[in-house]
Motif scaffolding. Sequence first.
Motif, PDB file in Angstrom:
ATOM      1  N   GLY A   1      74.014 -16.872  -2.003  1.00 28.83           N
ATOM      2  CA  GLY A   1      74.249 -16.911  -0.480  1.00 28.83           C
ATOM      3  C   GLY A   1      74.767 -18.243   0.357  1.00 28.83           C
ATOM      4  O   GLY A   1      75.105 -19.191  -0.398  1.00 28.83           O
ATOM      5  N   THR A   2      74.660 -18.046   1.634  1.00 25.51           N
ATOM      6  CA  THR A   2      75.026 -19.208   2.435  1.00 25.51           C
ATOM      7  C   THR A   2      74.545 -20.404   2.126  1.00 25.51           C
ATOM      8  O   THR A   2      75.028 -21.501   1.973  1.00 25.51           O
ATOM      9  CB  THR A   2      74.936 -18.876   3.805  1.00 25.51           C
ATOM     10  OG1 THR A   2      76.002 -17.864   4.279  1.00 25.51           O
ATOM     11  CG2 THR A   2      75.367 -20.154   4.885  1.00 25.51           C
TER      12      THR A   2
ATOM     13  N   LYS B   1      67.580  -8.549   9.595  1.00 26.36           N
ATOM     14  CA  LYS B   1      68.616  -9.347  10.262  1.00 26.36           C
ATOM     15  C   LYS B   1      69.280  -8.570  11.427  1.00 26.36           C
ATOM     16  O   LYS B   1      69.419  -7.588  11.381  1.00 26.36           O
ATOM     17  CB  LYS B   1      69.518  -9.518   9.253  1.00 26.36           C
ATOM     18  CG  LYS B   1      70.569 -10.595   9.555  1.00 26.36           C
ATOM     19  CD  LYS B   1      71.707 -10.924   8.642  1.00 26.36           C
ATOM     20  CE  LYS B   1      72.783 -11.762   8.875  1.00 26.36           C
ATOM     21  NZ  LYS B   1      73.602 -12.426   7.810  1.00 26.36           N
TER      22      LYS B   1
ATOM     23  N   ALA C   1      69.911 -19.200   4.648  1.00 23.42           N
ATOM     24  CA  ALA C   1      70.672 -20.079   5.705  1.00 23.42           C
ATOM     25  C   ALA C   1      71.836 -19.416   6.262  1.00 23.42           C
ATOM     26  O   ALA C   1      72.222 -18.486   5.692  1.00 23.42           O
ATOM     27  CB  ALA C   1      71.389 -21.189   4.983  1.00 23.42           C
ATOM     28  N   MET C   2      72.036 -19.682   7.492  1.00 23.58           N
ATOM     29  CA  MET C   2      73.136 -19.034   8.416  1.00 23.58           C
ATOM     30  C   MET C   2      74.223 -19.948   8.414  1.00 23.58           C
ATOM     31  O   MET C   2      75.501 -19.618   8.438  1.00 23.58           O
ATOM     32  CB  MET C   2      72.771 -18.555   9.933  1.00 23.58           C
ATOM     33  CG  MET C   2      71.747 -17.387   9.677  1.00 23.58           C
ATOM     34  SD  MET C   2      72.562 -15.950   8.983  1.00 23.58           S
ATOM     35  CE  MET C   2      73.653 -15.327  10.670  1.00 23.58           C
TER      36      MET C   2
ATOM     37  N   LEU D   1      75.594 -15.299  -6.315  1.00 26.80           N
ATOM     38  CA  LEU D   1      76.338 -14.396  -5.611  1.00 26.80           C
ATOM     39  C   LEU D   1      76.052 -14.174  -4.188  1.00 26.80           C
ATOM     40  O   LEU D   1      75.005 -14.801  -3.544  1.00 26.80           O
ATOM     41  CB  LEU D   1      75.737 -13.007  -6.410  1.00 26.80           C
ATOM     42  CG  LEU D   1      76.073 -12.906  -7.689  1.00 26.80           C
ATOM     43  CD1 LEU D   1      75.445 -11.606  -8.292  1.00 26.80           C
ATOM     44  CD2 LEU D   1      77.489 -12.740  -7.923  1.00 26.80           C
ATOM     45  N   ALA D   2      77.183 -13.903  -3.361  1.00 22.38           N
ATOM     46  CA  ALA D   2      76.844 -13.309  -2.117  1.00 22.38           C
ATOM     47  C   ALA D   2      75.729 -12.347  -2.086  1.00 22.38           C
ATOM     48  O   ALA D   2      76.005 -11.378  -3.239  1.00 22.38           O
ATOM     49  CB  ALA D   2      78.145 -12.748  -1.235  1.00 22.38           C
ATOM     50  N   SER D   3      75.103 -11.881  -1.109  1.00 21.30           N
ATOM     51  CA  SER D   3      73.791 -11.028  -1.423  1.00 21.30           C
ATOM     52  C   SER D   3      74.485  -9.584  -1.481  1.00 21.30           C
ATOM     53  O   SER D   3      73.987  -8.615  -2.068  1.00 21.30           O
ATOM     54  CB  SER D   3      72.894 -11.280  -0.477  1.00 21.30           C
ATOM     55  OG  SER D   3      73.369 -11.052   0.966  1.00 21.30           O
TER      56      SER D   3
ATOM     57  N   GLY E   1      71.003 -14.855  -0.200  1.00 19.10           N
ATOM     58  CA  GLY E   1      71.973 -14.792   1.236  1.00 19.10           C
ATOM     59  C   GLY E   1      71.269 -13.683   2.208  1.00 19.10           C
ATOM     60  O   GLY E   1      70.717 -12.995   1.926  1.00 19.10           O
ATOM     61  N   THR E   2      71.598 -14.058   3.221  1.00 21.80           N
ATOM     62  CA  THR E   2      71.079 -13.336   4.341  1.00 21.80           C
ATOM     63  C   THR E   2      71.174 -11.820   4.824  1.00 21.80           C
ATOM     64  O   THR E   2      70.612 -11.150   5.321  1.00 21.80           O
ATOM     65  CB  THR E   2      71.156 -14.072   5.899  1.00 21.80           C
ATOM     66  OG1 THR E   2      72.615 -14.188   6.216  1.00 21.80           O
ATOM     67  CG2 THR E   2      70.497 -15.534   5.734  1.00 21.80           C
ATOM     68  N   ASP E   3      72.655 -11.624   4.150  1.00 26.26           N
ATOM     69  CA  ASP E   3      72.960 -10.169   4.417  1.00 26.26           C
ATOM     70  C   ASP E   3      71.953  -9.283   3.866  1.00 26.26           C
ATOM     71  O   ASP E   3      71.906  -8.154   4.693  1.00 26.26           O
ATOM     72  CB  ASP E   3      74.457  -9.901   3.862  1.00 26.26           C
ATOM     73  CG  ASP E   3      75.410 -10.869   4.632  1.00 26.26           C
ATOM     74  OD1 ASP E   3      75.367 -10.940   5.661  1.00 26.26           O
ATOM     75  OD2 ASP E   3      76.478 -10.851   4.239  1.00 26.26           O
TER      76      ASP E   3
HETATM   77  C1  SIN Z   1      75.306 -13.444   1.913  1.00 25.14           C
HETATM   78  O1  SIN Z   1      74.477 -12.852   2.229  1.00 25.14           O
HETATM   79  O2  SIN Z   1      75.151 -13.895   0.711  1.00 25.14           O
HETATM   80  C2  SIN Z   1      76.251 -14.143   2.679  1.00 25.14           C
HETATM   81  C3  SIN Z   1      75.673 -14.370   4.096  1.00 25.14           C
HETATM   82  C4  SIN Z   1      74.551 -15.481   4.276  1.00 25.14           C
HETATM   83  O3  SIN Z   1      73.951 -15.697   3.187  1.00 25.14           O
HETATM   84  O4  SIN Z   1      74.236 -15.680   5.424  1.00 25.14           O
END
Ligand code: SIN
Length: 324
Positions: A13-14, A159, A111-112, A55-57, A85-87
């Motif tokens: 994630g971010t 989110k 994190a964003m 990984l990206a979520s 990741g936040t997604d």
């Molecule tokens: C993700 O979800 O991996 C990308 C976006 C984020 O972490 O804010």
Amino acid sequence: MARPRIALLALGGTIASPVDAAGTGATATLTADDIAGDLGMRAAVDLETRTLRMLASSNLTLDDVRDLARQIAATDADGIVVTVGTDALEEVAFALDASLAGDRPVVVTGAMRNVGHPGPDGPANLLGALRVAAHPDARGQGVLVVFADEVHSARYVRKTHTSSPATFRSPTLGPLGFLVEDRVRLPFARRRRPAAVPFGDGPLPSVALVRVTLGDDPALITAAASTGCAGLVLETFGAGHVAAAWLPALREAASRMPVVFASRTGSGELYEKLAAFPGSERDLRDAGLIPAGDLDGAKARLLLVLLLSSGADERGIRAAFADV
Ligand code: SIN
């Protein structure tokens, strides 16, 4: 006094994705140890770091989440922090909350703003998550999400914004608590948690999520129910309403598999009996659909996956959704 032992499990994630000098090119390359860096909190806790995925979520699977749940159950740390990741953070956090038993604090954060952008929020979010995971008041609260100095229950958090660092909100409930300086404040305790539904072994069942929209074709339901899925979740209008034209397809799908309905509004609880117009909450219940209470569609889908994977029958599924 012994320092609390905290396991930090990182999935990407971010928070793990620095950007280049132009502020672009974010991809997950940082390990759990990199993310923890030299945070001041490292001295206050005995930190064990593990990088589980990078990984990206959006690329995580439910198998990844099952593996995460099993790693958490297997660790003997006093508390656990997960970075992701936040997604898909709200889904990872909810799946852990619904599947893990026990009182140990499990705190999810991310994190964003990437490292390399002005004001990255990862370090502050991680510091807050570590503080909460080490705090005695976090015990027995289920899985918590710490973000932007707020503490949310995974049961309710969503989110809500594409880019704001204050993206995580709990519209039905509000946060359970907050962080100020180095203090954790949890004035609102979670009084009750439904029984955990652990992931079963073997392939995880597919459950489709369909959102109703104005003037949609009921053939969408028939198509979704024909994908080989083991269950279906419907995100309805308002407090549990669809166009009356959808009822035959829904009735047919509900005769073959569990079909759960939730509200597409993202907060509040479904009605049980107020409306009497065609396509009302009463019609959905009469058609055999199972109400998801105040769970949104994505959370209801995860609970249905867990129930089906653990071998629950229709009675067990209805009982679990009646107890959310
Ligand atoms: C993700 O979800 O991996 C990308 C976006 C984020 O972490 O804010």
